[in-house]
Motif scaffolding. Structure first.
Motif, PDB file in Angstrom:
ATOM      1  N   GLN A 106       1.660  -6.544  -5.276  1.00 34.14           N
ATOM      2  CA  GLN A 106       2.465  -6.088  -6.402  1.00 34.14           C
ATOM      3  C   GLN A 106       2.040  -4.655  -6.759  1.00 34.14           C
ATOM      4  O   GLN A 106       0.893  -4.278  -6.525  1.00 34.14           O
ATOM      5  N   PRO A 107       2.979  -3.867  -7.347  1.00 39.30           N
ATOM      6  CA  PRO A 107       2.628  -2.488  -7.713  1.00 39.30           C
ATOM      7  C   PRO A 107       1.362  -2.404  -8.567  1.00 39.30           C
ATOM      8  O   PRO A 107       0.526  -1.515  -8.373  1.00 39.30           O
ATOM      9  N   GLU A 108       1.196  -3.368  -9.513  1.00 41.75           N
ATOM     10  CA  GLU A 108      -0.002  -3.278 -10.369  1.00 41.75           C
ATOM     11  C   GLU A 108      -1.278  -3.585  -9.578  1.00 41.75           C
ATOM     12  O   GLU A 108      -2.362  -3.079  -9.905  1.00 41.75           O
ATOM     13  N   GLU A 109      -1.150  -4.381  -8.510  1.00 42.71           N
ATOM     14  CA  GLU A 109      -2.329  -4.647  -7.681  1.00 42.71           C
ATOM     15  C   GLU A 109      -2.719  -3.402  -6.873  1.00 42.71           C
ATOM     16  O   GLU A 109      -3.896  -3.109  -6.678  1.00 42.71           O
ATOM     17  N   ILE A 110      -1.698  -2.687  -6.411  1.00 41.95           N
ATOM     18  CA  ILE A 110      -1.976  -1.444  -5.694  1.00 41.95           C
ATOM     19  C   ILE A 110      -2.621  -0.435  -6.642  1.00 41.95           C
ATOM     20  O   ILE A 110      -3.597   0.240  -6.287  1.00 41.95           O
ATOM     21  N   ALA A 111      -2.119  -0.387  -7.879  1.00 45.40           N
ATOM     22  CA  ALA A 111      -2.709   0.515  -8.877  1.00 45.40           C
ATOM     23  C   ALA A 111      -4.164   0.144  -9.135  1.00 45.40           C
ATOM     24  O   ALA A 111      -5.039   1.013  -9.262  1.00 45.40           O
ATOM     25  N   GLN A 112      -4.444  -1.180  -9.161  1.00 48.27           N
ATOM     26  CA  GLN A 112      -5.818  -1.633  -9.409  1.00 48.27           C
ATOM     27  C   GLN A 112      -6.731  -1.237  -8.238  1.00 48.27           C
ATOM     28  O   GLN A 112      -7.847  -0.756  -8.443  1.00 48.27           O
ATOM     29  N   LEU A 113      -6.238  -1.404  -7.000  1.00 42.52           N
ATOM     30  CA  LEU A 113      -7.028  -1.009  -5.833  1.00 42.52           C
ATOM     31  C   LEU A 113      -7.313   0.493  -5.870  1.00 42.52           C
ATOM     32  O   LEU A 113      -8.427   0.933  -5.579  1.00 42.52           O
ATOM     33  N   ARG A 114      -6.287   1.268  -6.266  1.00 36.97           N
ATOM     34  CA  ARG A 114      -6.470   2.726  -6.346  1.00 36.97           C
ATOM     35  C   ARG A 114      -7.526   3.080  -7.373  1.00 36.97           C
ATOM     36  O   ARG A 114      -8.369   3.953  -7.143  1.00 36.97           O
ATOM     37  N   SER A 115      -7.469   2.398  -8.536  1.00 36.82           N
ATOM     38  CA  SER A 115      -8.426   2.764  -9.587  1.00 36.82           C
ATOM     39  C   SER A 115      -9.849   2.348  -9.191  1.00 36.82           C
ATOM     40  O   SER A 115     -10.811   2.999  -9.577  1.00 36.82           O
ATOM     41  N   MET A 116      -9.976   1.291  -8.361  1.00 38.21           N
ATOM     42  CA  MET A 116     -11.303   0.923  -7.860  1.00 38.21           C
ATOM     43  C   MET A 116     -11.908   2.059  -7.036  1.00 38.21           C
ATOM     44  O   MET A 116     -13.121   2.247  -7.025  1.00 38.21           O
ATOM     45  N   MET A 117     -11.047   2.773  -6.300  1.00 37.98           N
ATOM     46  CA  MET A 117     -11.531   3.842  -5.426  1.00 37.98           C
ATOM     47  C   MET A 117     -12.069   5.025  -6.233  1.00 37.98           C
ATOM     48  O   MET A 117     -12.836   5.825  -5.729  1.00 37.98           O
TER      49      MET A 117
END
Ligand SMILES: [Zn+2]
Length: 248
Positions: free
Chosen positions: A122-133
């Motif tokens: 989901q878009p919010e999961e991709i956003a979460q992965l990005r913020s982890m980086m």
């Protein structure tokens, strides 16, 4: 029967091994033999609860027997406990070969997790992965394990989710400490972080082939780093740290 308390599971197991009806006194004796500190009146109450759930039924004054539904539940609980025992055994890593096998098993699962995440996250999961980086500073090792856990979750494949949530159980956090130690000694941490970012880019770009390939590269590298570390006279360090991990 979800989240069945251990004592209830043991009681159902007692009933299922019994040829005839089981009374509260005999059941209490059975449970005490298995380490449960339990009174006969408590067992009577538990048995009445099982009656209410349709799992047991009284047979005259002799005790209780399992209903058809009760037999099914007892059999399922036995399978569940065998399954968790076999996972605990698999996660009880003892030597370098166990650790390399663990990483190779992860490679098999996580390549599919990364591929599925590229297709289904989901878009919010991709956003979460990005913020982890973007997270930096101390305590980063937790994000590393969290990164792999998040990709398993974002696969939206419940087979993969079931396996990855077990592989990244927080009881295995000490294993992550060991991998970070290997990463530091092999000067691989910067590379591992870059590989994480590249995997997230592929998932963001909805590129399943790329995400899968990069996850394989990432786990291949960790396996190689682990083997190099062990072969440079450090196998005893791995063995000592693994001995401190109690996964079950
Ligand atoms: Zn990683």
């Amino acid at each position: 029967m979800q989240h069945t308390p251990p004592i209830t599971s043991a009681l159902l197991a007692a009933l299922s091994t019994q040829a005839g009806p089981l009374g509260a006194r005999a059941a209490a004796g059975y449970l005490r033999d298995r380490g449960f500190d339990v009174s006969e009146s408590t067992v009577s109450r538990l048995l009445r609860e099982l009656d209410d759930q349709g799992l047991t039924q009284p047979l005259g004054k002799k005790g209780r027997v399992l209903t058809e539904e009760g037999r099914r539940s007892a059999a399922n609980l036995l399978l569940d406990s065998r399954r968790s025992a076999s996972f605990a055994k698999a996660l009880n890593l003892r030597d370098v070969q166990d650790l390399v096998d663990h990483l190779a098993g992860r490679r098999g699962i996580e390549r599919e997790a990364a591929r599925a995440a590229a297709l289904r996250a989901q878009p919010e999961e991709i956003a979460q992965l990005r913020s982890m980086m973007e997270t930096t500073g101390s305590g980063r090792w937790q994000e590393r394990l969290g990164f792999h856990r998040a990709i398993g979750h974002a696969s939206h494949n419940k087979q993969i989710q079931a396996v990855t949530s077990t592989l990244f159980d927080e009881r295995l956090d000490p294993l992550e400490h060991l991998l970070i130690l290997i990463g530091i000694k092999q000067e691989a941490l910067v590379r591992w972080d870059k590989e994480h970012r590249d995997i997230v880019s592929s998932i963001s770009e909805r590129d399943p082939d790329g995400a899968e390939r990069l996850m394989v590269v990432h786990l291949d590298g960790m396996i190689r780093d682990t083997e190099h570390f062990a072969n440079s006279g450090n196998a005893h360090v791995i063995h000592a740290l693994l001995a401190e991990i109690e996964p079950a």
